[in-house]
Write an enzyme that holds these catalytic residues in place. Structure first.
Site, PDB file in Angstrom:
ATOM      1  N   LYS A   1      25.354  55.406  -1.887  1.00  0.00           N
ATOM      2  CA  LYS A   1      26.646  54.774  -1.627  1.00  0.00           C
ATOM      3  C   LYS A   1      27.307  55.255  -0.340  1.00  0.00           C
ATOM      4  O   LYS A   1      28.305  54.661   0.094  1.00  0.00           O
ATOM      5  CB  LYS A   1      27.574  55.017  -2.817  1.00  0.00           C
ATOM      6  CG  LYS A   1      27.157  54.241  -4.032  1.00  0.00           C
ATOM      7  CD  LYS A   1      27.364  52.757  -3.819  1.00  0.00           C
ATOM      8  CE  LYS A   1      26.890  51.959  -4.976  1.00  0.00           C
ATOM      9  NZ  LYS A   1      27.394  50.592  -4.964  1.00  0.00           N
TER      10      LYS A   1
ATOM     11  N   SER B   1      19.382  57.242 -12.899  1.00  0.00           N
ATOM     12  CA  SER B   1      19.169  55.834 -12.523  1.00  0.00           C
ATOM     13  C   SER B   1      17.901  55.668 -11.690  1.00  0.00           C
ATOM     14  O   SER B   1      17.335  54.576 -11.610  1.00  0.00           O
ATOM     15  CB  SER B   1      20.380  55.277 -11.776  1.00  0.00           C
ATOM     16  OG  SER B   1      20.448  55.807 -10.472  1.00  0.00           O
TER      17      SER B   1
HETATM   18  C1  LIG Z   1      23.567  56.538  -9.351  1.00  0.00           C
HETATM   19  C2  LIG Z   1      23.529  55.090  -8.994  1.00  0.00           C
HETATM   20  N1  LIG Z   1      22.459  54.371  -9.260  1.00  0.00           N
HETATM   21  C3  LIG Z   1      22.386  53.039  -8.967  1.00  0.00           C
HETATM   22  C4  LIG Z   1      23.425  52.381  -8.401  1.00  0.00           C
HETATM   23  C5  LIG Z   1      23.332  50.878  -8.153  1.00  0.00           C
HETATM   24  O1  LIG Z   1      23.412  50.509  -6.817  1.00  0.00           O
HETATM   25  P1  LIG Z   1      24.134  49.136  -6.426  1.00  0.00           P
HETATM   26  O2  LIG Z   1      25.562  49.292  -6.721  1.00  0.00           O
HETATM   27  O3  LIG Z   1      23.855  48.962  -4.969  1.00  0.00           O
HETATM   28  O4  LIG Z   1      23.500  48.063  -7.246  1.00  0.00           O
HETATM   29  C6  LIG Z   1      24.571  53.101  -8.141  1.00  0.00           C
HETATM   30  C7  LIG Z   1      25.716  52.416  -7.613  1.00  0.00           C
HETATM   31  O5  LIG Z   1      26.799  52.949  -7.630  1.00  0.00           O
HETATM   32  C8  LIG Z   1      24.611  54.489  -8.420  1.00  0.00           C
HETATM   33  O6  LIG Z   1      25.693  55.219  -8.164  1.00  0.00           O
END
Ligand SMILES: Cc1ncc(COP(=O)(O)O)c(C=O)c1O
Length: 455
Positions: A57, A277
């Site tokens: 981010k 994630s």
């Molecule tokens: C830890 C984590 N994984 C995955 C994502 C997903 O990314 P996106 O918001 O670009 O779909 C985020 C988004 O905030 C995140 O903080």
């Protein structure tokens, strides 16, 4: 001749902002071996914690601020307000510190304490709410609604709004996509990302498909009720503006268990400090991508383990037990294990009721007693008609207000259906045999359009 700065080869920079990733300063791609069951397909992880503030981010935060400055909506003296699951807040707080913009961030109490503590340490002004991990779209008293209200009513606050701002996917179109294309010398065949705001998949996917339309763009989402920060279940994605499945080649669902187990294996077997994630995204990639010669897969790993210690304690109580009394190293106590099992049991369908079912029951003669356990100010703002308010913390001292009949039908209600679960456990420990928790909480009740009242 003086020191050359902003030199990616020598890695010398004028300021931390110079370290933000780009085609000339890409985050690393690392090949995975032990956790990948393929003999032909090559799988690479893109390690986004190499961004200066520790997550994917940072790209989005920097690009949204640059874009707002270019459009003249953000200037010296203005403050930022943004709802976040954590990482965007961290990026905005640090780019804001470097550029002189203070940050206020409404967020969920369900976000690991470590992340909220670091946000405070970065100087962000937190507003903690009873909302889902990745702020629920359309939740009337959720983080997103509060951020919008702040920007609407207080002119010195600017809402960049990662959930709808095209500068979010644009940041990946400008950086993540070109980096992957250059790092793989155009041989990438599959791009895989976890789905939160969907900025990563939409922006990166758009760029890679412009290079070669055959590149497969694949998305991964968690199951409903998950506790993986940053990502959204299919139900939540259906209300996510930047979620554009028509531009992707496929999506798949991954369970909490699959995500956390693969996260553990990545750390243990690949020595890659990936966060939950990342485990989820890789688990999805292994489900969707075939094992074929010539396949080159790039999976985005958004952040690392260091913000999720409390999540690991919850998911791996045997491996990561909570604090023990001095000298007691006998692993998780019986009480921990017992409580863990009880909370697991609580997940059985008999202890929860769907909003639709409750709405029908409230129209019948056998209507249950509905107890709203949220703080009074939330209860006054909107509630289920006829429900009574006993805040969670007051339940013990106001037990006298509970029915004397231990078979009475009782439904416990909170904002998202998380805290009401433990209050059902408490009622069960008092001998109540017909107490249940309302799934999804008031957020779901309102989302379904059922009647509410306020005072
Ligand atoms: C830890 C984590 N994984 C995955 C994502 C997903 O990314 P996106 O918001 O670009 O779909 C985020 C988004 O905030 C995140 O903080």
């Amino acid at each position: 001749m003086g020191m050359s700065t902003n030199d990616h080869t020598l890695r010398v920079y004028d300021s931390i902002i110079g370290l933000l990733s780009s085609e000339d300063n890409p985050t690393p791609l690392v090949r995975l071996h032990k956790v990948v069951p393929f003999s032909h397909t090559q799988v690479f992880a893109k390690l986004e914690w190499y961004n200066p503030f520790g997550a994917v981010k940072d790209r989005v935060a920097a690009n949204m601020i640059r874009d707002a400055e270019d459009r003249g909506v953000l200037e010296a003296g203005k403050k930022l307000v943004e709802a976040t699951s954590g990482n965007t807040g961290l990026g905005l707080a640090m780019v804001g510190n470097a550029k002189g913009y203070a940050l206020r961030t409404p967020l969920s109490l369900a976000i690991p304490l470590e992340k909220r503590t670091v946000l405070r340490f970065f100087g962000a002004d937190l507003v903690e709410l009873d909302d889902s991990l990745c702020p629920a779209p359309g939740a009337p008293e959720g983080a997103i609604a509060l951020a919008m209200e702040t920007a609407d009513t207080q002119p010195d606050f600017v809402l960049l709004n990662q959930y709808e701002n095209e500068a979010n996917p644009d940041s990946h179109y400008r950086t993540t996509g070109p980096e992957i294309w250059k790092q793989t010398q155009g041989t990438v065949t599959h791009f895989v990302a976890g789905l939160g705001t969907c900025g990563t998949i939409t922006g990166t996917g758009k760029f890679l498909k412009e290079q070669r339309d055959a590149v497969q763009v694949l998305g991964v989402h968690p199951e409903d009720g998950h506790d993986i920060p940053g990502v959204r279940s299919l139900r939540q994605l259906s209300q996510t503006k930047l979620f554009r499945p028509e531009q992707y080649d496929g999506t798949t669902e991954v369970t909490n268990r699959e995500a956390f187990d693969l996260c553990l294996r990545l750390n243990r077997e690949e020595s890659i400090i990936a966060g939950p994630s990342s485990g989820m995204a890789l688990a999805g990639a292994l489900k969707m991508v075939p094992d074929e010669p010539g396949n080159v897969v790039v999976v985005v790993f958004p952040d690392n383990v260091f913000k999720y210690a409390s999540s690991f304690q919850r998911h791996f109580p045997y491996i990561c037990p909570g604090d023990k009394k001095d000298g007691d190293d006998s692993g998780p106590s019986q009480a921990d294990i017992f409580l863990g099992e009880m909370m697991e049991n609580l997940k059985n369908p008999h202890d929860s009721v769907r909003v639709k079912e409750l709405n029908e029951q409230l129209g019948s003669t056998e209507k249950p007693l509905v107890i709203d356990v949220r703080p009074p100010d939330f209860y006054e703002k909107n509630r289920i008609p006829g429900s009574i308010n006993i805040p969670e913390d007051d339940l013990a001292k106001r037990a006298s207000e509970l029915p004397s009949d231990r078979d009475a039908a009782i439904v416990m209600v909170c904002g998202i259906g998380k805290f009401s679960k433990s209050t059902v456990l408490y009622l069960k420990s008092m001998g109540y045999r017909n107490a249940r928790s309302m799934k999804g909480g008031i957020n779901e009740w309102v989302r379904k359009g059922f009647a509410t009242e306020s005072s």
